[in-house]
Design a protein around this motif. Sequence first.
Motif, PDB file in Angstrom:
ATOM      1  N   ASN A 124     -48.385  49.017  -3.384  1.00 61.93           N
ATOM      2  CA  ASN A 124     -47.889  47.889  -2.882  1.00 61.93           C
ATOM      3  C   ASN A 124     -47.247  48.706  -1.612  1.00 61.93           C
ATOM      4  OD1 ASN A 124     -48.303  46.208  -4.954  1.00 61.93           O
ATOM      5  ND2 ASN A 124     -46.184  46.506  -5.971  1.00 61.93           N
ATOM      6  N   LYS A 159     -47.809  46.977   2.056  1.00 58.31           N
ATOM      7  CA  LYS A 159     -46.823  46.313   3.036  1.00 58.31           C
ATOM      8  C   LYS A 159     -47.126  47.129   4.324  1.00 58.31           C
ATOM      9  CE  LYS A 159     -43.565  45.463  -0.386  1.00 58.31           C
ATOM     10  NZ  LYS A 159     -42.179  45.615  -1.259  1.00 58.31           N
ATOM     11  N   ASP A 206     -41.009  42.210   3.023  1.00 62.89           N
ATOM     12  CA  ASP A 206     -40.694  41.945   1.632  1.00 62.89           C
ATOM     13  C   ASP A 206     -40.729  40.492   1.258  1.00 62.89           C
ATOM     14  OD1 ASP A 206     -40.441  44.670   0.850  1.00 62.89           O
ATOM     15  OD2 ASP A 206     -38.197  44.811   1.110  1.00 62.89           O
ATOM     16  N   CYS A 242     -44.183  39.236   0.948  1.00 67.23           N
ATOM     17  CA  CYS A 242     -44.913  39.406  -0.177  1.00 67.23           C
ATOM     18  C   CYS A 242     -44.290  38.710  -1.523  1.00 67.23           C
ATOM     19  CB  CYS A 242     -44.633  40.938  -0.391  1.00 67.23           C
ATOM     20  SG  CYS A 242     -45.568  41.996   0.279  1.00 67.23           S
ATOM     21  N   GLU A 243     -42.987  38.447  -1.458  1.00 67.51           N
ATOM     22  CA  GLU A 243     -42.287  37.489  -2.551  1.00 67.51           C
ATOM     23  C   GLU A 243     -42.947  35.990  -2.260  1.00 67.51           C
ATOM     24  OE1 GLU A 243     -37.765  35.738  -3.474  1.00 67.51           O
ATOM     25  OE2 GLU A 243     -37.901  37.422  -2.243  1.00 67.51           O
ATOM     26  N   GLY A 265     -45.736  35.246  -1.342  1.00 68.45           N
ATOM     27  CA  GLY A 265     -47.262  35.129  -1.162  1.00 68.45           C
ATOM     28  C   GLY A 265     -47.923  34.766   0.100  1.00 68.45           C
ATOM     29  N   VAL A 277     -50.585  37.936   1.582  1.00 69.37           N
ATOM     30  CA  VAL A 277     -51.084  38.809   0.523  1.00 69.37           C
ATOM     31  C   VAL A 277     -51.453  37.744  -0.616  1.00 69.37           C
ATOM     32  CG1 VAL A 277     -49.472  40.447   1.333  1.00 69.37           C
ATOM     33  CG2 VAL A 277     -48.572  38.620  -0.212  1.00 69.37           C
ATOM     34  N   VAL A 278     -52.037  38.605  -1.456  1.00 65.94           N
ATOM     35  CA  VAL A 278     -52.610  37.976  -2.968  1.00 65.94           C
ATOM     36  C   VAL A 278     -52.083  38.956  -3.732  1.00 65.94           C
ATOM     37  CG1 VAL A 278     -54.482  36.698  -2.213  1.00 65.94           C
ATOM     38  CG2 VAL A 278     -54.563  39.096  -2.701  1.00 65.94           C
ATOM     39  N   SER A 279     -51.485  38.481  -5.036  1.00 67.42           N
ATOM     40  CA  SER A 279     -51.032  39.402  -5.921  1.00 67.42           C
ATOM     41  C   SER A 279     -51.810  39.453  -7.272  1.00 67.42           C
ATOM     42  CB  SER A 279     -49.451  38.765  -6.511  1.00 67.42           C
ATOM     43  OG  SER A 279     -49.564  37.414  -7.009  1.00 67.42           O
ATOM     44  N   GLU A 280     -52.077  40.450  -8.001  1.00 66.79           N
ATOM     45  CA  GLU A 280     -52.587  40.663  -9.059  1.00 66.79           C
ATOM     46  C   GLU A 280     -51.774  41.004 -10.384  1.00 66.79           C
ATOM     47  OE1 GLU A 280     -56.150  43.406  -8.855  1.00 66.79           O
ATOM     48  OE2 GLU A 280     -56.004  43.232  -6.621  1.00 66.79           O
ATOM     49  N   ARG A 281     -52.082  40.122 -11.495  1.00 68.97           N
ATOM     50  CA  ARG A 281     -50.938  40.468 -12.563  1.00 68.97           C
ATOM     51  C   ARG A 281     -51.766  41.461 -13.373  1.00 68.97           C
ATOM     52  NH1 ARG A 281     -47.715  36.906 -15.669  1.00 68.97           N
ATOM     53  NH2 ARG A 281     -47.554  37.470 -17.906  1.00 68.97           N
TER      54      ARG A 281
END
Length: 330
Positions: free
Chosen positions: A96, A100, A221, A224-225, A227, A230-234
């Motif tokens: 992460n 960033k 930050d 990212c919070e 989205g 960025v893309v998030s992965e679980r």
Amino acid sequence: MAENLTYLEIAHKILSEEPKLKQIHYRDLAKKAFDLGFIESDDLIIAGNISSAMNSDVRKAKSQGTEPTFISYGKGWFGLAANEPRGIFADIRNKNQEVKKHLLEALHAMHPTKFEELIGEVLRNLNFENVEVRGKTGDGGIDVVGELVVAGVIKSSVSVQVKRWRNNIQRKEISELRGSLRPHQTGLFITTSDFSRPAIEEATDPYKNPISLMNGIELVDLLCEFGIGVVSERVTIYDIDNDELAFDFPESNEIDEEQGIEIFANYKNHQHFAIYFSPTKIVYENEVYKSPSAAGTKVQNGMPVNGWKFWKYTDEKSGKVHPIERLRKK
């Protein structure tokens, strides 16, 4: 110094007693120490001494190959090594941080207009209303305006100035933003860099219109919070719930292969004892067997048996008895 604490002890005490305080600048650390009565002054000299003490601890640990008490994040920021994530959580943290870092570089490379539009989107995600990106048409260098609504009834007009700078924002820029504000307006300065100490002092002057500050780290930050960019992965991580399953797994399956561990088995109302050294070395009645099953078969006078379930041992920590299959290394 109060309580005769060293600078390192003061820093450790403050960081360890505030678990949420992952990182702190040495100037802020000195201020906290002064507020708590640990030092007689939080001037720059004493703050510098605290910083030097922590840097020395980091360098000493590195040269000796030992675990440091503190971690230096650069530019005067420190944290406790004990608070750093480890294992897979450290890998996630490092990934992460790398993302960033690249995101911040991408912000520096953006077209000014696109960057201002991005800030407008961030403000909308922060529940600002009537957000308007003005750019070059703004008055007095104001790039974005909006209304911050509190509790659904209180509206505060906010004027925002944004800078895609690599150098820190100085007092002059804060003063210029304040000079552009109309009566009862609040200012917000957003930059991809950071703010100098004089700039922070100017922004927080209680006798002037308030100016809120958002540096590059805080901006990234928020992106990212929300989205944005960025893309998030679980990631799913499983662990044993000992309370739910009533399991009591031993913390370690390591066996001292020189001393071994005492194991026992009950057969025909008689308890038999042996020494387990490894899966291929079990000593029973002064004879070495190449498997627990072979030793168990000997106990049962030639009758085959699953030795991993036949033999038991007592866990030293819990005092509970378990089959030796728990000692088998997966």
